[in-house]
Design a protein around this motif. Structure first.
Motif, short mmCIF file in Angstrom:
data_model
loop_
_atom_site.label_atom_id
_atom_site.label_comp_id
_atom_site.label_asym_id
_atom_site.label_seq_id
_atom_site.Cartn_x
_atom_site.Cartn_y
_atom_site.Cartn_z
N ARG A 28 27.78 42.21 47.41
CA ARG A 28 28.01 41.29 46.28
C ARG A 28 29.48 41.29 45.91
O ARG A 28 30.25 42.14 46.33
N ARG A 29 29.83 40.34 45.08
CA ARG A 29 31.19 40.28 44.55
C ARG A 29 31.17 40.96 43.19
O ARG A 29 30.30 40.71 42.37
N ILE A 30 32.12 41.83 42.99
CA ILE A 30 32.24 42.51 41.70
C ILE A 30 33.59 42.16 41.08
O ILE A 30 34.53 41.79 41.79
N GLN A 31 33.65 42.24 39.77
CA GLN A 31 34.89 41.89 39.08
C GLN A 31 35.82 43.09 39.04
O GLN A 31 35.48 44.15 38.54
N ARG A 32 36.98 42.87 39.60
CA ARG A 32 38.02 43.89 39.55
C ARG A 32 38.66 43.87 38.17
O ARG A 32 38.93 42.81 37.62
N ARG A 33 38.88 45.04 37.64
CA ARG A 33 39.51 45.14 36.32
C ARG A 33 40.86 45.84 36.46
O ARG A 33 41.04 46.67 37.35
N ALA B 144 33.64 49.09 48.97
CA ALA B 144 34.07 47.77 48.52
C ALA B 144 35.52 47.56 48.94
O ALA B 144 36.25 48.51 49.20
N VAL B 145 35.91 46.29 49.01
CA VAL B 145 37.26 45.91 49.40
C VAL B 145 37.81 44.96 48.35
O VAL B 145 37.11 44.04 47.91
N ILE B 146 39.05 45.17 47.96
CA ILE B 146 39.70 44.28 47.01
C ILE B 146 40.16 43.02 47.75
O ILE B 146 40.83 43.11 48.78
N VAL B 147 39.78 41.86 47.23
CA VAL B 147 40.16 40.59 47.85
C VAL B 147 40.91 39.69 46.87
O VAL B 147 41.04 38.50 47.09
N SER B 148 41.42 40.27 45.79
CA SER B 148 42.13 39.46 44.80
C SER B 148 43.44 38.94 45.39
O SER B 148 43.85 39.31 46.49
N ARG B 149 44.09 38.09 44.67
CA ARG B 149 45.23 37.33 45.15
C ARG B 149 46.32 38.13 45.87
O ARG B 149 46.77 37.71 46.93
N PRO B 150 46.78 39.26 45.38
CA PRO B 150 47.85 39.96 46.11
C PRO B 150 47.38 40.69 47.38
O PRO B 150 48.22 41.16 48.14
N THR C 127 39.34 39.52 40.71
CA THR C 127 39.46 39.46 39.25
C THR C 127 38.65 38.33 38.63
O THR C 127 38.48 38.30 37.42
N CYS C 128 38.12 37.43 39.43
CA CYS C 128 37.30 36.34 38.89
C CYS C 128 36.03 36.92 38.27
O CYS C 128 35.38 37.78 38.87
N PRO C 129 35.65 36.43 37.09
CA PRO C 129 34.42 36.91 36.46
C PRO C 129 33.18 36.53 37.26
O PRO C 129 33.18 35.50 37.94
N PRO C 130 32.13 37.34 37.19
CA PRO C 130 30.87 36.98 37.86
C PRO C 130 30.38 35.63 37.34
O PRO C 130 30.54 35.31 36.16
N ALA D 216 33.33 30.39 40.06
CA ALA D 216 33.66 30.11 41.46
C ALA D 216 34.81 31.02 41.89
O ALA D 216 35.76 31.24 41.14
N CYS D 217 34.70 31.56 43.11
CA CYS D 217 35.71 32.49 43.61
C CYS D 217 35.76 32.40 45.14
O CYS D 217 34.72 32.24 45.78
N HIS D 218 36.94 32.56 45.70
CA HIS D 218 37.07 32.55 47.15
C HIS D 218 36.34 33.75 47.77
O HIS D 218 35.95 33.71 48.92
N GLY D 219 36.14 34.80 46.99
CA GLY D 219 35.43 35.97 47.47
C GLY D 219 34.00 35.65 47.88
O GLY D 219 33.45 36.29 48.78
#
Length: 151
Positions: free
Chosen positions: A6-11, A28-34, A100-103, A106-109
């Motif tokens: 699943r996609r989880i929200q990174r804080r 889990a793997v971080i897929v946020s913008r950077p 970082t997108c909230p559950p 829409a998110c690219h993740g």
């Protein structure tokens, strides 16, 4: 029984840790913008362009770009970035993805999760189609293809 990734929200708050945010035994793997998996399409650009839902627009743009459309980013750098993501999709299989997108937003993740968890043969075929699409566009625009022709 294996649980569905699943996609989880990174804080970014002090004390938040990815390892404690997931119960997935594969991690889990971080897929946020950077990150190396980040969406090259900026939400702020989608806001400036007047989209009602800039997150959905950015996620849709990512889906189209990852599928091999070069119209918004016809550069070698963008093609190389797409290739790095495509080549590493199997390493995401079965893992939770953190953005970082909230559950519920829409998110690219979500697209990364969908592709990474396709059956291996289907993922391989899909990646081959994307690579061929990119090469056809590069050739049509007078550029060198990225991938060697398979005989």
């Amino acid at each position: 029984m294996t649980r569905q990734p699943r996609r989880i929200q990174r804080r970014r708050t002090p004390g938040w840790r990815l390892a404690t945010a997931t119960t997935n035994p594969l991690g889990a793997v971080i897929v946020s913008r950077p990150s190396r998996y980040g969406n090259p399409c900026k939400i702020t650009l989608m806001q400036e362009m007047g989209y009602e839902d800039p997150h959905a627009a950015a996620a849709g743009n990512f889906r189209t770009w990852l599928a091999g459309n070069r119209s918004d980013a016809p550069t070698d750098e963008a093609d190389q970035r797409r290739e790095r993501i495509l080549a590493s999709l199997p390493s995401l299989r079965g893992k939770d993805l953190a953005c970082t997108c909230p559950p519920g937003q829409a998110c690219h993740g979500d697209e990364l999760l969908r592709l990474a968890n396709l059956p291996a043969a289907e993922l391989t075929a899909r990646v081959a189609v994307v690579r061929a699409r990119v090469d056809r566009q590069r050739i049509a625009w007078g550029e060198e293809p990225m991938y060697a022709a398979v005989a």
